[in-house]
Motif scaffolding. Sequence first.
Motif, PDB file in Angstrom:
ATOM      1  N   ALA A 371       0.790  -1.009  -0.035  1.00 52.01           N
ATOM      2  CA  ALA A 371      -0.023  -0.018  -0.007  1.00 52.01           C
ATOM      3  C   ALA A 371       0.822   1.114   0.136  1.00 52.01           C
ATOM      4  O   ALA A 371       0.636   2.420  -0.700  1.00 52.01           O
ATOM      5  CB  ALA A 371      -1.009  -0.142   1.468  1.00 52.01           C
ATOM      6  N   ARG A 372       2.061   1.297   0.808  1.00 49.84           N
ATOM      7  CA  ARG A 372       2.755   2.561   0.647  1.00 49.84           C
ATOM      8  C   ARG A 372       3.673   2.662  -0.662  1.00 49.84           C
ATOM      9  O   ARG A 372       3.626   3.689  -1.078  1.00 49.84           O
ATOM     10  CB  ARG A 372       3.775   2.210   1.925  1.00 49.84           C
ATOM     11  N   LEU A 373       4.181   1.477  -1.296  1.00 45.76           N
ATOM     12  CA  LEU A 373       4.523   1.665  -2.336  1.00 45.76           C
ATOM     13  C   LEU A 373       3.602   2.139  -3.677  1.00 45.76           C
ATOM     14  O   LEU A 373       3.930   3.021  -4.408  1.00 45.76           O
ATOM     15  CB  LEU A 373       4.962   0.420  -2.961  1.00 45.76           C
ATOM     16  N   ARG A 374       2.206   1.744  -3.589  1.00 50.45           N
ATOM     17  CA  ARG A 374       1.557   2.303  -4.392  1.00 50.45           C
ATOM     18  C   ARG A 374       1.182   3.752  -4.136  1.00 50.45           C
ATOM     19  O   ARG A 374       0.985   4.634  -5.112  1.00 50.45           O
ATOM     20  CB  ARG A 374       0.067   1.472  -4.246  1.00 50.45           C
ATOM     21  N   ALA A 375       0.988   3.972  -3.037  1.00 54.94           N
ATOM     22  CA  ALA A 375       0.731   5.568  -2.746  1.00 54.94           C
ATOM     23  C   ALA A 375       2.002   6.387  -3.309  1.00 54.94           C
ATOM     24  O   ALA A 375       1.605   7.604  -3.837  1.00 54.94           O
ATOM     25  CB  ALA A 375       0.513   5.684  -1.152  1.00 54.94           C
ATOM     26  N   GLU A 376       3.079   5.865  -2.758  1.00 51.22           N
ATOM     27  CA  GLU A 376       4.158   6.748  -3.553  1.00 51.22           C
ATOM     28  C   GLU A 376       4.174   6.785  -4.944  1.00 51.22           C
ATOM     29  O   GLU A 376       4.578   7.748  -5.669  1.00 51.22           O
ATOM     30  CB  GLU A 376       5.698   5.836  -3.145  1.00 51.22           C
ATOM     31  N   ALA A 377       3.875   5.608  -5.573  1.00 58.19           N
ATOM     32  CA  ALA A 377       3.898   5.548  -7.248  1.00 58.19           C
ATOM     33  C   ALA A 377       2.860   6.446  -7.784  1.00 58.19           C
ATOM     34  O   ALA A 377       3.188   7.210  -8.761  1.00 58.19           O
ATOM     35  CB  ALA A 377       3.643   4.083  -7.678  1.00 58.19           C
ATOM     36  N   LEU A 378       1.549   6.457  -6.979  1.00 56.98           N
ATOM     37  CA  LEU A 378       0.531   7.528  -7.268  1.00 56.98           C
ATOM     38  C   LEU A 378       0.917   9.032  -7.177  1.00 56.98           C
ATOM     39  O   LEU A 378       0.641   9.980  -8.129  1.00 56.98           O
ATOM     40  CB  LEU A 378      -0.756   7.127  -6.701  1.00 56.98           C
ATOM     41  N   GLU A 379       1.679   9.206  -6.018  1.00 54.71           N
ATOM     42  CA  GLU A 379       2.014  10.553  -5.711  1.00 54.71           C
ATOM     43  C   GLU A 379       2.984  11.022  -7.035  1.00 54.71           C
ATOM     44  O   GLU A 379       3.138  12.308  -7.255  1.00 54.71           O
ATOM     45  CB  GLU A 379       2.679  10.468  -4.509  1.00 54.71           C
ATOM     46  N   ALA A 380       4.046   9.985  -7.399  1.00 57.09           N
ATOM     47  CA  ALA A 380       5.019  10.489  -8.332  1.00 57.09           C
ATOM     48  C   ALA A 380       4.337  10.727  -9.738  1.00 57.09           C
ATOM     49  O   ALA A 380       4.718  11.536 -10.448  1.00 57.09           O
ATOM     50  CB  ALA A 380       6.044   9.515  -8.484  1.00 57.09           C
ATOM     51  N   ALA A 382       1.538  11.767 -10.263  1.00 53.32           N
ATOM     52  CA  ALA A 382       0.463  13.019 -10.191  1.00 53.32           C
ATOM     53  C   ALA A 382       1.606  14.379  -9.895  1.00 53.32           C
ATOM     54  O   ALA A 382       1.080  15.465 -10.111  1.00 53.32           O
ATOM     55  CB  ALA A 382      -0.493  12.997  -8.986  1.00 53.32           C
ATOM     56  N   CYS A 383       2.751  14.294  -9.556  1.00 54.21           N
ATOM     57  CA  CYS A 383       3.707  15.258  -9.814  1.00 54.21           C
ATOM     58  C   CYS A 383       3.768  16.060 -11.057  1.00 54.21           C
ATOM     59  O   CYS A 383       4.212  15.258 -12.054  1.00 54.21           O
ATOM     60  CB  CYS A 383       5.104  14.835  -9.195  1.00 54.21           C
ATOM     61  N   PRO A 384       3.500  17.251 -11.351  1.00 53.28           N
ATOM     62  CA  PRO A 384       3.744  18.008 -12.586  1.00 53.28           C
ATOM     63  C   PRO A 384       5.098  18.175 -12.885  1.00 53.28           C
ATOM     64  O   PRO A 384       5.370  18.354 -14.070  1.00 53.28           O
ATOM     65  CB  PRO A 384       3.046  19.511 -12.105  1.00 53.28           C
ATOM     66  N   CYS A 385       6.176  18.077 -12.138  1.00 58.97           N
ATOM     67  CA  CYS A 385       7.520  18.228 -12.216  1.00 58.97           C
ATOM     68  C   CYS A 385       8.048  17.266 -13.196  1.00 58.97           C
ATOM     69  O   CYS A 385       7.788  15.982 -13.207  1.00 58.97           O
ATOM     70  CB  CYS A 385       8.475  18.406 -11.153  1.00 58.97           C
TER      71      CYS A 385
END
Length: 385
Positions: A371-380, A382-385
């Motif tokens: 779950a933590r890895l999935r959240a980090e992947a989704l966050e990355a 969504a990052c516009p940079c």
Amino acid sequence: MADGTLPPVSSYPPSGPLPTTTLRQRLADLRGPAVPPRPLDARALAALAANPGCGRRTLLDGAGVDKTALAAALGSPAPFGQSQFAIARGNSFEARVKGDGGAVLLELVHRHLDAGAEPPGPDARVPDLTAAGPEGRAARTALALREATAFGAWTLLDHPMLALEVAGSPAYLEPDAVVVHPDGRWTVVEIKSFPIIDGAADAAKVGAAARQAAVYVLALEKTAGKLASAVVGHTVLLVCPKDFSNLPAAAPVDVRRERAVTRRRLERLTRVEELAAALPEGLGFDPELPAEELTAAVSAVPAAYAPECLAACELAFHCRERARAADEVTALGRSVRGELGALTTVGQALAAAADGGHADDPAAAALHRAARLRAEALEAAACPC
């Protein structure tokens, strides 16, 4: 069970299984006083062996309960069974294969399984297996097998009756045919209506036929155990229509693996008398009872639902509904259930993934990390940079 009887049981502990006479009456009460027992067949036994942890199916099948009628009374009917057209086509094909004294069928067995033997001729035998009741037919079949083995000629047994004890109850099984070779070997023949096209058949249907034939092989081995000279072949002959015609084609199928798996699983089944002894008095599965009473009765017997049950059990839709209502992870499949270990509900799995408070549980720790890895992947992502 074909006639509601059970084999004699020598003794039981006072708090254990019911005595035989009491058990026979108890199972009749479970079915309903006016409901005849539904006999087990090889297809049902193969499905039962595929899920040996399901006490519900073991008890209902052992008691001879009509699960189709029970499922309809519960409001969860299962779309099982063949159309009348398919049944008529299958019967027509089987009659063609067995016509002329079984000459075509014996020739197929000779060509595919015993080419070194003398070809079947006019001296091939087709004994009469008529007898009263399943027990009488099973005894007549055993006698015919013994005589054919001693005679030493090609013999075709058309729809013989074989007996096999399952979870303490006798099951009477009727294969399409059993062929006795001149050397005394016995071969099971399965006749199916699905086609062999360009030398190949549907793999799933062949697998189901192999599992069904393995049950017949086990029952045949029980009969062969009483004859020192009898040998049961572990390669069965599958006979199907060729391409899109009504002409027969055949293929040998080795069922040693299916036989070993089926035997091991059937031996693991909880005996019917133990399951019946654990039920409260007054409980029954008569389809004429109110749906509320039937639901309570079915719920009193432990089940082991898995999505695979949908293709093999008449009660699968009812069990799926209950598993989903209870939030059980079994509704997601046996592989998921095995991976989650002590986490038995979807809610427990989601909680473990969210808070990671079960560090000592490998399954919970793995879920939390995923779950933590999935959240980090989704966050990355969504990052516009």
